[in-house]
Design a protein around this motif. Structure first.
Motif, PDB file in Angstrom:
ATOM      1  N   VAL A   1       1.111  -1.575  -0.059  1.00 47.41           N
ATOM      2  CA  VAL A   1      -0.080  -0.026   0.019  1.00 47.41           C
ATOM      3  C   VAL A   1       0.844   1.506  -0.148  1.00 47.41           C
ATOM      4  O   VAL A   1       0.515   2.483  -0.263  1.00 47.41           O
ATOM      5  N   LYS A   2       2.023   1.072   0.310  1.00 44.82           N
ATOM      6  CA  LYS A   2       3.194   2.024  -0.022  1.00 44.82           C
ATOM      7  C   LYS A   2       4.721   1.479   0.388  1.00 44.82           C
ATOM      8  O   LYS A   2       5.000   0.901   0.853  1.00 44.82           O
ATOM      9  N   LYS A   3       5.577   2.676  -0.455  1.00 48.07           N
ATOM     10  CA  LYS A   3       6.919   2.276  -0.467  1.00 48.07           C
ATOM     11  C   LYS A   3       7.455   3.758  -0.186  1.00 48.07           C
ATOM     12  O   LYS A   3       7.185   4.383   0.112  1.00 48.07           O
ATOM     13  N   SER A   4       8.335   3.150   1.232  1.00 49.16           N
ATOM     14  CA  SER A   4       8.967   4.343   1.459  1.00 49.16           C
ATOM     15  C   SER A   4      10.797   3.555   1.427  1.00 49.16           C
ATOM     16  O   SER A   4      11.274   2.927   1.961  1.00 49.16           O
ATOM     17  N   ARG A   5      11.430   5.335   2.032  1.00 53.62           N
ATOM     18  CA  ARG A   5      13.111   5.272   2.482  1.00 53.62           C
ATOM     19  C   ARG A   5      13.544   5.694   2.937  1.00 53.62           C
ATOM     20  O   ARG A   5      12.536   7.056   2.630  1.00 53.62           O
TER      21      ARG A   5
ATOM     22  N   ASP B   1      19.148   5.794  10.343  1.00 55.36           N
ATOM     23  CA  ASP B   1      20.219   6.828  11.795  1.00 55.36           C
ATOM     24  C   ASP B   1      21.374   7.348  10.458  1.00 55.36           C
ATOM     25  O   ASP B   1      22.158   7.588  11.464  1.00 55.36           O
ATOM     26  N   GLY B   2      21.140   8.078   9.710  1.00 56.39           N
ATOM     27  CA  GLY B   2      22.144   8.969   8.878  1.00 56.39           C
ATOM     28  C   GLY B   2      23.155   8.425   7.853  1.00 56.39           C
ATOM     29  O   GLY B   2      23.830   8.812   7.593  1.00 56.39           O
ATOM     30  N   ALA B   3      23.355   6.934   8.449  1.00 59.31           N
ATOM     31  CA  ALA B   3      24.083   6.986   7.469  1.00 59.31           C
ATOM     32  C   ALA B   3      23.631   5.420   6.677  1.00 59.31           C
ATOM     33  O   ALA B   3      24.568   5.428   5.072  1.00 59.31           O
ATOM     34  N   ASN B   4      22.774   4.669   6.699  1.00 54.69           N
ATOM     35  CA  ASN B   4      22.376   3.624   5.804  1.00 54.69           C
ATOM     36  C   ASN B   4      20.635   4.119   5.607  1.00 54.69           C
ATOM     37  O   ASN B   4      19.505   4.248   6.483  1.00 54.69           O
ATOM     38  N   LEU B   5      20.972   3.611   4.321  1.00 52.93           N
ATOM     39  CA  LEU B   5      19.510   3.230   3.215  1.00 52.93           C
ATOM     40  C   LEU B   5      18.510   2.429   3.686  1.00 52.93           C
ATOM     41  O   LEU B   5      19.003   1.512   3.246  1.00 52.93           O
ATOM     42  N   TYR B   6      17.574   2.515   4.505  1.00 54.03           N
ATOM     43  CA  TYR B   6      16.698   1.773   4.485  1.00 54.03           C
ATOM     44  C   TYR B   6      15.166   1.592   3.982  1.00 54.03           C
ATOM     45  O   TYR B   6      14.390   3.463   4.101  1.00 54.03           O
TER      46      TYR B   6
ATOM     47  N   ASP C   1      15.600  -5.298   1.296  1.00 52.23           N
ATOM     48  CA  ASP C   1      15.999  -5.217   0.475  1.00 52.23           C
ATOM     49  C   ASP C   1      15.858  -4.606  -0.935  1.00 52.23           C
ATOM     50  O   ASP C   1      14.757  -4.332  -1.677  1.00 52.23           O
ATOM     51  N   ARG C   2      17.555  -4.306  -1.745  1.00 50.34           N
ATOM     52  CA  ARG C   2      17.087  -3.241  -2.307  1.00 50.34           C
ATOM     53  C   ARG C   2      16.577  -3.147  -4.152  1.00 50.34           C
ATOM     54  O   ARG C   2      15.208  -2.947  -4.882  1.00 50.34           O
ATOM     55  N   THR C   3      16.512  -5.147  -4.402  1.00 47.25           N
ATOM     56  CA  THR C   3      16.637  -5.525  -5.166  1.00 47.25           C
ATOM     57  C   THR C   3      14.545  -5.488  -5.611  1.00 47.25           C
ATOM     58  O   THR C   3      14.143  -5.736  -6.244  1.00 47.25           O
ATOM     59  N   LEU C   4      13.605  -6.216  -4.306  1.00 43.92           N
ATOM     60  CA  LEU C   4      12.387  -6.571  -4.279  1.00 43.92           C
ATOM     61  C   LEU C   4      11.587  -4.763  -4.574  1.00 43.92           C
ATOM     62  O   LEU C   4      11.017  -5.003  -5.098  1.00 43.92           O
ATOM     63  N   TRP C   5      13.294  -3.731  -3.027  1.00 40.83           N
ATOM     64  CA  TRP C   5      11.770  -2.777  -3.566  1.00 40.83           C
ATOM     65  C   TRP C   5      12.023  -1.696  -4.713  1.00 40.83           C
ATOM     66  O   TRP C   5      10.828  -1.217  -4.782  1.00 40.83           O
TER      67      TRP C   5
END
Length: 66
Positions: free
Chosen positions: A11-15, A19-24, A42-46
């Motif tokens: 229903v929504k995607k976000s990133r 923590d200021g260092a890692n992209l979630y 992970d990035r591939t599925l997102w």
């Protein structure tokens, strides 16, 4: 991730840099019972999922596009 199994719809995607260092990358998924949950993926599925796509998680495995 827990060992539970579920199936739902994105229903929504976000990133974000929480923590200021890692992209979630997160998905908000509406489950079959109507509840929603946020999951980190992970990035591939997102990148391959869009709002409205089905996602399935089997016990002991990562979520995948259904």
């Amino acid at each position: 991730m827990t060992q539970q199994e579920w199936r739902g719809t994105v229903v929504k995607k976000s990133r974000g840099l929480l923590d200021g260092a890692n992209l979630y990358r997160r998905l908000h998924v509406r489950l079959q019972d109507g509840s929603t949950m946020k999951i980190r993926v992970d990035r591939t599925l997102w990148k391959v999922l869009e709002v409205g796509d089905s996602v399935i998680k089997r016990a002991g495995a990562d979520p995948v596009k259904d």
